[in-house]
Scaffold this motif. Structure first.
Motif, PDB file in Angstrom:
ATOM      1  N   ILE A  84       0.845  -1.206   0.000  1.00 47.61           N
ATOM      2  CA  ILE A  84       0.000   0.000   0.000  1.00 47.61           C
ATOM      3  C   ILE A  84       0.875   1.248   0.000  1.00 47.61           C
ATOM      4  CG2 ILE A  84      -1.655   1.332   1.369  1.00 47.61           C
ATOM      5  CD1 ILE A  84      -2.838  -1.365   2.298  1.00 47.61           C
ATOM      6  N   ASP A  85       1.903   1.258   0.829  1.00 49.97           N
ATOM      7  CA  ASP A  85       2.812   2.406   0.887  1.00 49.97           C
ATOM      8  C   ASP A  85       3.529   2.623  -0.439  1.00 49.97           C
ATOM      9  OD1 ASP A  85       2.112   2.831   3.500  1.00 49.97           O
ATOM     10  OD2 ASP A  85       3.910   1.905   4.344  1.00 49.97           O
ATOM     11  N   ASN A  86       3.689   1.544  -1.204  1.00 52.34           N
ATOM     12  CA  ASN A  86       4.377   1.618  -2.499  1.00 52.34           C
ATOM     13  C   ASN A  86       3.442   2.038  -3.630  1.00 52.34           C
ATOM     14  OD1 ASN A  86       6.774   1.239  -4.067  1.00 52.34           O
ATOM     15  ND2 ASN A  86       5.942  -0.704  -4.820  1.00 52.34           N
ATOM     16  N   GLY A  87       2.172   2.267  -3.303  1.00 48.58           N
ATOM     17  CA  GLY A  87       1.213   2.676  -4.322  1.00 48.58           C
ATOM     18  C   GLY A  87       0.498   1.513  -4.987  1.00 48.58           C
ATOM     19  N   GLY A  88       0.706   0.307  -4.485  1.00 53.93           N
ATOM     20  CA  GLY A  88       0.058  -0.869  -5.043  1.00 53.93           C
ATOM     21  C   GLY A  88       1.046  -1.988  -5.279  1.00 53.93           C
ATOM     22  N   GLY A  89       0.532  -3.103  -5.752  1.00 49.56           N
ATOM     23  CA  GLY A  89       1.385  -4.251  -6.008  1.00 49.56           C
ATOM     24  C   GLY A  89       0.552  -5.513  -6.131  1.00 49.56           C
ATOM     25  N   THR A  90       1.225  -6.636  -6.034  1.00 50.72           N
ATOM     26  CA  THR A  90       0.560  -7.917  -6.240  1.00 50.72           C
ATOM     27  C   THR A  90       0.990  -8.920  -5.184  1.00 50.72           C
ATOM     28  OG1 THR A  90       0.459  -7.556  -8.633  1.00 50.72           O
ATOM     29  CG2 THR A  90       0.203  -9.818  -7.869  1.00 50.72           C
ATOM     30  N   ILE A  91       0.023  -9.684  -4.687  1.00 47.23           N
ATOM     31  CA  ILE A  91       0.281 -10.813  -3.795  1.00 47.23           C
ATOM     32  C   ILE A  91      -0.180 -12.079  -4.498  1.00 47.23           C
ATOM     33  CG2 ILE A  91      -0.388 -11.948  -1.641  1.00 47.23           C
ATOM     34  CD1 ILE A  91      -0.786  -9.125  -0.451  1.00 47.23           C
ATOM     35  N   VAL A  92       0.703 -13.068  -4.578  1.00 47.69           N
ATOM     36  CA  VAL A  92       0.333 -14.381  -5.095  1.00 47.69           C
ATOM     37  C   VAL A  92       0.535 -15.406  -3.985  1.00 47.69           C
ATOM     38  CG1 VAL A  92       0.735 -16.154  -6.836  1.00 47.69           C
ATOM     39  CG2 VAL A  92       1.059 -13.754  -7.431  1.00 47.69           C
ATOM     40  N   ASN A  93      -0.535 -16.055  -3.593  1.00 52.01           N
ATOM     41  CA  ASN A  93      -0.466 -17.118  -2.597  1.00 52.01           C
ATOM     42  C   ASN A  93      -0.447 -18.477  -3.295  1.00 52.01           C
ATOM     43  OD1 ASN A  93      -0.671 -15.230  -0.448  1.00 52.01           O
ATOM     44  ND2 ASN A  93      -2.895 -15.184  -0.696  1.00 52.01           N
ATOM     45  N   VAL A  94       0.283 -19.409  -2.723  1.00 50.09           N
ATOM     46  CA  VAL A  94       0.324 -20.760  -3.278  1.00 50.09           C
ATOM     47  C   VAL A  94      -0.529 -21.648  -2.380  1.00 50.09           C
ATOM     48  CG1 VAL A  94       1.771 -22.699  -3.953  1.00 50.09           C
ATOM     49  CG2 VAL A  94       2.590 -20.360  -4.288  1.00 50.09           C
ATOM     50  N   SER A  95      -1.649 -22.074  -2.906  1.00 49.95           N
ATOM     51  CA  SER A  95      -2.596 -22.905  -2.183  1.00 49.95           C
ATOM     52  C   SER A  95      -2.380 -24.363  -2.586  1.00 49.95           C
ATOM     53  CB  SER A  95      -4.028 -22.444  -2.471  1.00 49.95           C
ATOM     54  OG  SER A  95      -4.966 -23.214  -1.757  1.00 49.95           O
ATOM     55  N   SER A  96      -3.458 -25.126  -2.781  1.00 50.30           N
ATOM     56  CA  SER A  96      -3.340 -26.529  -3.169  1.00 50.30           C
ATOM     57  C   SER A  96      -4.701 -27.069  -3.571  1.00 50.30           C
ATOM     58  CB  SER A  96      -2.793 -27.368  -2.008  1.00 50.30           C
ATOM     59  OG  SER A  96      -2.792 -28.751  -2.334  1.00 50.30           O
ATOM     60  N   VAL A  97      -4.722 -27.986  -4.541  1.00 50.56           N
ATOM     61  CA  VAL A  97      -5.967 -28.683  -4.849  1.00 50.56           C
ATOM     62  C   VAL A  97      -6.249 -29.774  -3.828  1.00 50.56           C
ATOM     63  CG1 VAL A  97      -5.916 -28.211  -7.332  1.00 50.56           C
ATOM     64  CG2 VAL A  97      -4.853 -30.305  -6.442  1.00 50.56           C
ATOM     65  N   ALA A  98      -5.357 -29.941  -2.848  1.00 48.86           N
ATOM     66  CA  ALA A  98      -5.577 -30.917  -1.788  1.00 48.86           C
ATOM     67  C   ALA A  98      -6.737 -30.532  -0.878  1.00 48.86           C
ATOM     68  CB  ALA A  98      -4.315 -31.107  -0.951  1.00 48.86           C
ATOM     69  N   THR A  99      -7.364 -29.373  -1.109  1.00 43.35           N
ATOM     70  CA  THR A  99      -8.603 -29.062  -0.390  1.00 43.35           C
ATOM     71  C   THR A  99      -9.663 -30.122  -0.671  1.00 43.35           C
ATOM     72  OG1 THR A  99      -9.189 -27.613  -2.243  1.00 43.35           O
ATOM     73  CG2 THR A  99      -8.246 -26.573  -0.291  1.00 43.35           C
ATOM     74  N   GLY A 100      -9.484 -30.897  -1.753  1.00 45.59           N
ATOM     75  CA  GLY A 100     -10.383 -31.999  -2.067  1.00 45.59           C
ATOM     76  C   GLY A 100      -9.708 -33.351  -1.952  1.00 45.59           C
ATOM     77  N   GLY A 101      -8.632 -33.419  -1.176  1.00 49.32           N
ATOM     78  CA  GLY A 101      -7.847 -34.642  -1.097  1.00 49.32           C
ATOM     79  C   GLY A 101      -8.117 -35.450   0.156  1.00 49.32           C
ATOM     80  N   ILE A 102      -7.497 -36.611   0.213  1.00 48.57           N
ATOM     81  CA  ILE A 102      -7.678 -37.516   1.348  1.00 48.57           C
ATOM     82  C   ILE A 102      -6.416 -37.568   2.202  1.00 48.57           C
ATOM     83  CG2 ILE A 102      -9.325 -38.948   0.086  1.00 48.57           C
ATOM     84  CD1 ILE A 102      -7.037 -41.027  -0.260  1.00 48.57           C
ATOM     85  N   ASN A 103      -6.585 -38.045   3.443  1.00 46.20           N
ATOM     86  CA  ASN A 103      -5.488 -38.342   4.366  1.00 46.20           C
ATOM     87  C   ASN A 103      -4.642 -37.122   4.736  1.00 46.20           C
ATOM     88  OD1 ASN A 103      -6.404 -40.922   4.225  1.00 46.20           O
ATOM     89  ND2 ASN A 103      -4.603 -41.810   3.256  1.00 46.20           N
ATOM     90  N   ARG A 104      -5.205 -35.938   4.610  1.00 49.41           N
ATOM     91  CA  ARG A 104      -4.517 -34.715   5.046  1.00 49.41           C
ATOM     92  C   ARG A 104      -5.542 -33.609   5.296  1.00 49.41           C
ATOM     93  NH1 ARG A 104      -1.303 -33.468  -0.652  1.00 49.41           N
ATOM     94  NH2 ARG A 104      -2.775 -34.539  -1.998  1.00 49.41           N
ATOM     95  N   ILE A 105      -6.532 -33.917   6.101  1.00 49.57           N
ATOM     96  CA  ILE A 105      -7.629 -32.988   6.350  1.00 49.57           C
ATOM     97  C   ILE A 105      -7.154 -31.666   6.965  1.00 49.57           C
ATOM     98  CG2 ILE A 105      -9.783 -32.627   7.617  1.00 49.57           C
ATOM     99  CD1 ILE A 105      -9.988 -34.503   5.190  1.00 49.57           C
TER     100      ILE A 105
END
Length: 276
Positions: free
Chosen positions: A148-169
C-alpha cells in the motif's frame, strides 16, 4: 542424493519471458527449494530483483548462486513465518535491501503428516494449520502495508488442490483458508491498487528435499496411507501424472506479472485438470 542448491541456475528456464520483471522487486517465501526456488529462478531470469526467504540457512547459498548466474539484485533472509515476528522481520529485511516491494509470492506450506483424520493428534492438527495457513496469513499481513505504501502491487499465494484430497484434512483446511484469504483480501485491497491471486498446485515432482517438512511415513501403515494420497492425486488429474516444478512456477510467475493485471481474486488450479 539431493541435488546441489544451485543446480541448473546457469541455464534459463524453458519458455521464459526476458525482461518481464525488469525493475520490479519480488519477495518469494519458501525459496530455498522446490516450487519457491523454481519461482525465484524464473523471476530472476526475467529481470526481477528477488528477495528470498526460508527457514533453512541454505537459502543464502541459493541467493548467492542465483545472483551470480543472473546478474540481478538478490537478497535473502531466514525467518520463521509461522510467527508474526518472523513475517514482520522478513518484510523489514526486504525493504532494507530494496527500498520497496512490488510483488510478494507466498509459497510456504506443505503436508507434515499423511493419515486419516481420526488418527491426527490435536497438537499435530495445530502444527499443520500453523505450517500451511498461518505462514501465509502472517506473511500477507506483513506485506500488505508495504505494498500500500508503495502505491500498489501484487500478492500471489500458493494454495493446493488438496482441499479436495484424502489423508490430510488439516492441510486441506489450511489451504481452504488460503483460498478464502485470497478472495476476501482481493475485494478489500483493490482500492489500494493491490491485486491478490493464488495458484492451487497438484502433485508435483521435485528433487529430494534437503530440509524435510516432517518425519516422513514410518511403518507399513503410514506408507500405505501416503500411497493412497499418491494414487488419489494421479487419479484426480485428467493427465494422470504429477506436474513438474517448471509447470508450477510458470503460472505463478505469470499471475504475479504485469501481464496478469486484470486478474484479481482468482485461485487457479494447476493440477492437470484436477479442480480440488
Amino acid at each position: 542424493m539431493s541435488a546441489p542448491v544451485g543446480e541448473g541456475l546457469n541455464e534459463a528456464p524453458n519458455l521464459f519471458t526476458p525482461n518481464r520483471y525488469q525493475g520490479l522487486n519480488v519477495l518469494v517465501t519458501g525459496a530455498a527449494q522446490g516450487i519457491g526456488q523454481a519461482v525465484a529462478q524464473r523471476v530472476a531470469y526475467e529481470g526481477g530483483n528477488v528477495f528470498l526467504v526460508d527457514r533453512a540457512e541454505l537459502v543464502h547459498e541459493f541467493a548467492t548462486e542465483l545472483g551470480t548466474a543472473t546478474g540481478v539484485k538478490v537478497g535473502s533472509a531466514t525467518a520463521d513465518l509461522e510467527t508474526w515476528e518472523g513475517a514482520e522481520a522478513m518484510v523489514a529485511a526486504a525493504k532494507e535491501k530494496f527500498g520497496n516491494i512490488d510483488i510478494a509470492i507466498n509459497n510456504v506450506g506443505g503436508t507434515i503428516w499423511a493419515k486419516p483424520f481420526e488418527h491426527y493428534a490435536p497438537e499435530e492438527i495445530e502444527k499443520e494449520i500453523y505450517r500451511s495457513l498461518f505462514t501465509t496469513l502472517w506473511s500477507v499481513r506483513a506485506e500488505l502495508p508495504a505494498l500500500i505504501d508503495n502505491g500498489g502491487g501484487t500478492i500471489v499465494n500458493v494454495s493446493s488442490v488438496a482441499t479436495g484430497g484424502i489423508n490430510r484434512i488439516p492441510y486441506a483446511a489450511a489451504k481452504g483458508g488460503v483460498n478464502a484469504l485470497t478472495g476476501a483480501l482481493a475485494k478489500e485491497a483493490a482500492h489500494h491498487n493491490v491485486r491478490v491471486v493464488a495458484t492451487a498446485p497438484g502433485g508435483t515432482l521435485a528433487p529430494e528435499r534437503r530440509v524435510a517438512r516432517g518425519p516422513g511415513p514410518e511403518g507399513e501403515q503410514a506408507k500405505a496411507w501416503y500411497q493412497e494420497i499418491v494414487d488419489q492425486t494421479i487419479d484426480s488429474s485428467l493427465m494422470k501424472r504429477y506436474g513438474t516444478l517448471e509447470e508450477q512456477a510458470a503460472p505463478i510467475v505469470f499471475l504475479a506479472s504485469p501481464e496478469a493485471s486484470y486478474i484479481n481474486g482468482s485461485v487457479l488450479p494447476v493440477a492437470g485438470g484436477d479442480q480440488g
